[in-house]
Design a protein around this motif. Structure first.
Motif, PDB file in Angstrom:
ATOM      1  N   CYS A  20       9.222 -18.716  20.736  1.00 43.22           N
ATOM      2  CA  CYS A  20       8.241 -17.983  21.521  1.00 43.22           C
ATOM      3  C   CYS A  20       6.849 -18.490  21.124  1.00 43.22           C
ATOM      4  N   SER A  21       6.079 -18.954  22.097  1.00 44.27           N
ATOM      5  CA  SER A  21       4.744 -19.486  21.836  1.00 44.27           C
ATOM      6  C   SER A  21       3.697 -18.501  22.338  1.00 44.27           C
ATOM      7  N   LEU A  22       2.737 -18.184  21.492  1.00 41.85           N
ATOM      8  CA  LEU A  22       1.652 -17.263  21.814  1.00 41.85           C
ATOM      9  C   LEU A  22       0.341 -18.038  21.720  1.00 41.85           C
ATOM     10  N   LEU A  23      -0.373 -18.137  22.828  1.00 42.70           N
ATOM     11  CA  LEU A  23      -1.510 -19.054  22.904  1.00 42.70           C
ATOM     12  C   LEU A  23      -2.691 -18.411  23.623  1.00 42.70           C
ATOM     13  N   GLU A  24      -3.875 -18.855  23.248  1.00 47.73           N
ATOM     14  CA  GLU A  24      -5.092 -18.419  23.911  1.00 47.73           C
ATOM     15  C   GLU A  24      -5.826 -19.660  24.424  1.00 47.73           C
ATOM     16  N   PRO A  25      -6.173 -19.694  25.716  1.00 49.97           N
ATOM     17  CA  PRO A  25      -6.867 -20.862  26.270  1.00 49.97           C
ATOM     18  C   PRO A  25      -8.164 -21.153  25.501  1.00 49.97           C
ATOM     19  N   PRO A  26      -8.537 -22.437  25.463  1.00 53.02           N
ATOM     20  CA  PRO A  26      -7.813 -23.586  26.040  1.00 53.02           C
ATOM     21  C   PRO A  26      -6.692 -24.042  25.111  1.00 53.02           C
ATOM     22  N   TRP A  27      -5.567 -24.445  25.702  1.00 50.00           N
ATOM     23  CA  TRP A  27      -4.454 -24.960  24.921  1.00 50.00           C
ATOM     24  C   TRP A  27      -3.718 -26.022  25.736  1.00 50.00           C
ATOM     25  N   SER A  28      -3.077 -26.930  25.042  1.00 51.54           N
ATOM     26  CA  SER A  28      -2.313 -27.995  25.703  1.00 51.54           C
ATOM     27  C   SER A  28      -1.277 -28.542  24.740  1.00 51.54           C
ATOM     28  N   LEU A  29      -0.024 -28.551  25.182  1.00 46.40           N
ATOM     29  CA  LEU A  29       1.095 -29.033  24.364  1.00 46.40           C
ATOM     30  C   LEU A  29       1.681 -30.290  25.009  1.00 46.40           C
ATOM     31  N   ARG A  30       1.683 -31.380  24.287  1.00 50.18           N
ATOM     32  CA  ARG A  30       2.301 -32.614  24.750  1.00 50.18           C
ATOM     33  C   ARG A  30       3.710 -32.669  24.171  1.00 50.18           C
ATOM     34  N   VAL A  31       4.729 -32.599  25.026  1.00 50.17           N
ATOM     35  CA  VAL A  31       6.123 -32.517  24.575  1.00 50.17           C
ATOM     36  C   VAL A  31       6.748 -33.903  24.619  1.00 50.17           C
ATOM     37  N   HIS A  72       8.589 -37.563  28.726  1.00 49.52           N
ATOM     38  CA  HIS A  72       7.569 -36.748  28.095  1.00 49.52           C
ATOM     39  C   HIS A  72       6.797 -35.983  29.168  1.00 49.52           C
ATOM     40  N   TYR A  73       6.192 -34.865  28.759  1.00 50.27           N
ATOM     41  CA  TYR A  73       5.405 -34.071  29.700  1.00 50.27           C
ATOM     42  C   TYR A  73       4.425 -33.204  28.909  1.00 50.27           C
ATOM     43  N   THR A  74       3.482 -32.605  29.631  1.00 48.34           N
ATOM     44  CA  THR A  74       2.482 -31.737  29.027  1.00 48.34           C
ATOM     45  C   THR A  74       2.513 -30.375  29.701  1.00 48.34           C
ATOM     46  N   VAL A  75       2.429 -29.320  28.895  1.00 44.91           N
ATOM     47  CA  VAL A  75       2.284 -27.958  29.396  1.00 44.91           C
ATOM     48  C   VAL A  75       0.948 -27.453  28.858  1.00 44.91           C
ATOM     49  N   ALA A  76       0.064 -27.018  29.756  1.00 46.56           N
ATOM     50  CA  ALA A  76      -1.294 -26.676  29.342  1.00 46.56           C
ATOM     51  C   ALA A  76      -1.852 -25.537  30.183  1.00 46.56           C
ATOM     52  N   ASP A  77      -2.937 -24.943  29.705  1.00 38.20           N
ATOM     53  CA  ASP A  77      -3.588 -23.885  30.467  1.00 38.20           C
ATOM     54  C   ASP A  77      -4.288 -24.434  31.707  1.00 38.20           C
ATOM     55  N   ASP A  78      -4.632 -25.716  31.659  1.00 37.45           N
ATOM     56  CA  ASP A  78      -5.318 -26.378  32.765  1.00 37.45           C
ATOM     57  C   ASP A  78      -4.954 -27.860  32.724  1.00 37.45           C
ATOM     58  N   PRO A  79      -4.772 -28.487  33.888  1.00 37.41           N
ATOM     59  CA  PRO A  79      -4.402 -29.912  33.876  1.00 37.41           C
ATOM     60  C   PRO A  79      -5.402 -30.801  33.153  1.00 37.41           C
ATOM     61  N   ALA A  82      -7.132 -31.549  27.245  1.00 36.40           N
ATOM     62  CA  ALA A  82      -6.525 -32.639  26.466  1.00 36.40           C
ATOM     63  C   ALA A  82      -5.478 -32.084  25.503  1.00 36.40           C
ATOM     64  N   PRO A  83      -4.367 -32.810  25.295  1.00 40.58           N
ATOM     65  CA  PRO A  83      -3.333 -32.331  24.365  1.00 40.58           C
ATOM     66  C   PRO A  83      -3.894 -32.048  22.976  1.00 40.58           C
ATOM     67  N   GLN A  84      -3.597 -30.858  22.477  1.00 38.94           N
ATOM     68  CA  GLN A  84      -4.023 -30.452  21.134  1.00 38.94           C
ATOM     69  C   GLN A  84      -2.871 -30.497  20.145  1.00 38.94           C
ATOM     70  N   VAL A  85      -1.654 -30.319  20.676  1.00 40.43           N
ATOM     71  CA  VAL A  85      -0.453 -30.313  19.836  1.00 40.43           C
ATOM     72  C   VAL A  85       0.564 -31.264  20.438  1.00 40.43           C
ATOM     73  N   ILE A  86       1.152 -32.101  19.588  1.00 39.91           N
ATOM     74  CA  ILE A  86       2.208 -33.033  19.998  1.00 39.91           C
ATOM     75  C   ILE A  86       3.516 -32.525  19.405  1.00 39.91           C
ATOM     76  N   ILE A  87       4.540 -32.350  20.255  1.00 38.51           N
ATOM     77  CA  ILE A  87       5.856 -31.895  19.793  1.00 38.51           C
ATOM     78  C   ILE A  87       6.797 -33.091  19.816  1.00 38.51           C
ATOM     79  N   GLU A  88       7.252 -33.495  18.631  1.00 38.77           N
ATOM     80  CA  GLU A  88       8.055 -34.702  18.475  1.00 38.77           C
ATOM     81  C   GLU A  88       9.531 -34.348  18.293  1.00 38.77           C
ATOM     82  N   PRO A  89      10.434 -35.357  18.307  1.00 37.68           N
ATOM     83  CA  PRO A  89      11.856 -35.074  18.088  1.00 37.68           C
ATOM     84  C   PRO A  89      12.079 -34.256  16.826  1.00 37.68           C
ATOM     85  N   GLY A  90      13.047 -33.334  16.901  1.00 34.91           N
ATOM     86  CA  GLY A  90      13.279 -32.427  15.793  1.00 34.91           C
ATOM     87  C   GLY A  90      12.339 -31.241  15.816  1.00 34.91           C
ATOM     88  N   GLN A  91      11.566 -31.107  16.916  1.00 36.98           N
ATOM     89  CA  GLN A  91      10.607 -30.025  17.101  1.00 36.98           C
ATOM     90  C   GLN A  91       9.538 -30.014  16.008  1.00 36.98           C
TER      91      GLN A  91
END
Length: 317
Positions: A20-31, A72-79, A82-91
Motif C-alpha cells: 500500500c503506497s501513501l503519497l502526497e503530490p508531487p510524486w512519481s514512481l518509475r517502475v 517499464h512504466y511510470t505512475v505519477a500525480d501528473d505526466p 519527473a521520477p523521484q523513486v525508481i522501483i527495481e527488480p526485487g522491489q
C-alpha cells in the motif's frame, strides 16, 4: 475448463508482492521491476500512467490497472512530474540518484510512501514469477489495461485493500488468493469486451472451442490434425483453416507450445523424472522432449530445472 480458466491456470500468486503506497503530490514512481504481471488499484486520489509506447492514461479513485511486464512504466500525480523513486527488480526502491529507500519510506506493515495521511493511496500487487503455462495469457494482454470501478465487481478489491495492511497468521497466503481473485475478476471483464484478442473468442466457436479443449485436456494423446478433425466432426482442411484463423496458429503448433509450457511448469514444480514428464505431455521419450524443449526455449529440460533462464523463459516465468 473454459477459456479464462485455461489462461489463468499458470499465473497463480505465490509469495506475491503486495504493498500500500501513501503519497502526497508531487510524486512519481518509475517502475522497472520487470514483474511479468502487476495489478495497481487506485484507492483514493488520482494518478497518471506514462509508458514509452502510448499516450498517458489517467487513473481515478476506484480504477484498476493491469501491467504486462517486462516493460517499464511510470505512475505519477501528473505526466510532467519527473521520477523521484525508481522501483527495481526485487522491489528495491531507490532515488533517481541511486539512494536505497526501502527503510526510509516505510510506514508500517506493507505500507510505504511519503506521507501516512497522503491524499493519494494505491495498492500494488506484483506477480514476480508467472508459470510458463501463463505464456498464453501474457501474450494475449496489451501492455496496460485500465478498468473503471463501475466496469467490474470491486468487492474483492475492497477486501484486498483491507487485508493488505494486516499481519495475521498466513497473511501472505490470504493476499495471494485475494490478488488472484482481483486479477480474475478484472480480466473476466476485459476479456468479455469486443477489444479482447480474437482468439479468446475461439473458445466459443462450436468446432474450434471443442478442439482447443481436447488438446488442452489431453496433451499426452497422439493427436494429428486428421484425428482432431474427426473428433470434432469436421474435415481436416476445414478444421485447420478455421483453427488457424481464430487461434492464430495451426492446431499442431498450438499443441506443441501447450505441451512445452506444461513441461516447463512440471520441471519447476514437481520432482517427476524428465522421462515421466515427457510422457505426461505427449512426448515418447525424454530425448524427444529435450530436443523440442531446447528448440523452443534455448535450454535443456535439465538446465531449466536447475534454474537456467533465457529471454524466452524469463519473459514468461
Amino acid at each position: 475448463m473454459d477459456a479464462l480458466a485455461s489462461l489463468l491456470e499458470g499465473p497463480r500468486a505465490r509469495g506475491a508482492f503486495v504493498m500500500c503506497s501513501l503519497l502526497e503530490p508531487p510524486w512519481s514512481l518509475r517502475v522497472e521491476d520487470e514483474a511479468p504481471l502487476t495489478v495497481v488499484a487506485m484507492v483514493r486520489g488520482g494518478a497518471w500512467i506514462v509508458t514509452d509506447t502510448a499516450p498517458a492514461r489517467q487513473l481515478r479513485a476506484g480504477d484498476i490497472a493491469i501491467f504486462r511486464g517486462p516493460d517499464h512504466y511510470t505512475v505519477a500525480d501528473d505526466p510532467g512530474t519527473a521520477p523521484q523513486v525508481i522501483i527495481e527488480p526485487g522491489q528495491i526502491t531507490k532515488t533517481a540518484d541511486g539512494e536505497i529507500l526501502c527503510e526510509t519510506l516505510s510506514l508500517g506493515v506493507r505500507q510505504w510512501g511519503t506521507d501516512p495521511d497522503g491524499s493519494t493511496m494505491l495498492v500494488t500487487g506484483a506477480y514476480e514469477s508467472v508459470g510458463t503455462a501463463g505464456h498464453g495469457l501474457l501474450r494475449a494482454l496489451p501492455p496496460v489495461i485500465v478498468l473503471g470501478r463501475d466496469d467490474f465487481d470491486s468487492r474483492v478489491l475492497d477486501i484486498l485493500v483491507d487485508e493488505a495492511v494486516k499481519d495475521e497468521p498466513a497473511q501472505g497466503v490470504v493476499l495471494d488468493r485475494l490478488l488472484d481473485m482481483v486479477l480474475i475478476t478484472a480480466l473476466r471483464t476485459w476479456l468479455g469486451r469486443t477489444d479482447a484478442p480474437a482468439w479468446y473468442h475461439a473458445y466459443g466457436d462450436p468446432l474450434v472451442g471443442k478442439a482447443l479443449r481436447l488438446l488442452q485436456h489431453n496433451p499426452a494423446h497422439g493427436w494429428t490434425v486428421a484425428g482432431l478433425a474427426e473428433a470434432v466432426g469436421v474435415s481436416r482442411a476445414a478444421l485447420a483453416r478455421r483453427f488457424t484463423d481464430l487461434v492464430g496458429a495451426p492446431p499442431m503448433a498450438f499443441l506443441t507450445e501447450w505441451r512445452l509450457a506444461l513441461a516447463a511448469d512440471l520441471l519447476t514444480d514437481s520432482e517427476a523424472t524428465i522421462e515421466s514428464i515427457a510422457r505426461q505431455v505427449g512426448y515418447g521419450s525424454a530425448f524427444a522432449l529435450s530436443t523440442a524443449f531446447k528448440r523452443q526455449f534455448g535450454v535443456s529440460p535439465r538446465d531449466h530445472r536447475r534454474g537456467v533462464r533465457t529471454p524466452e523463459l524469463s519473459s514468461v516465468g
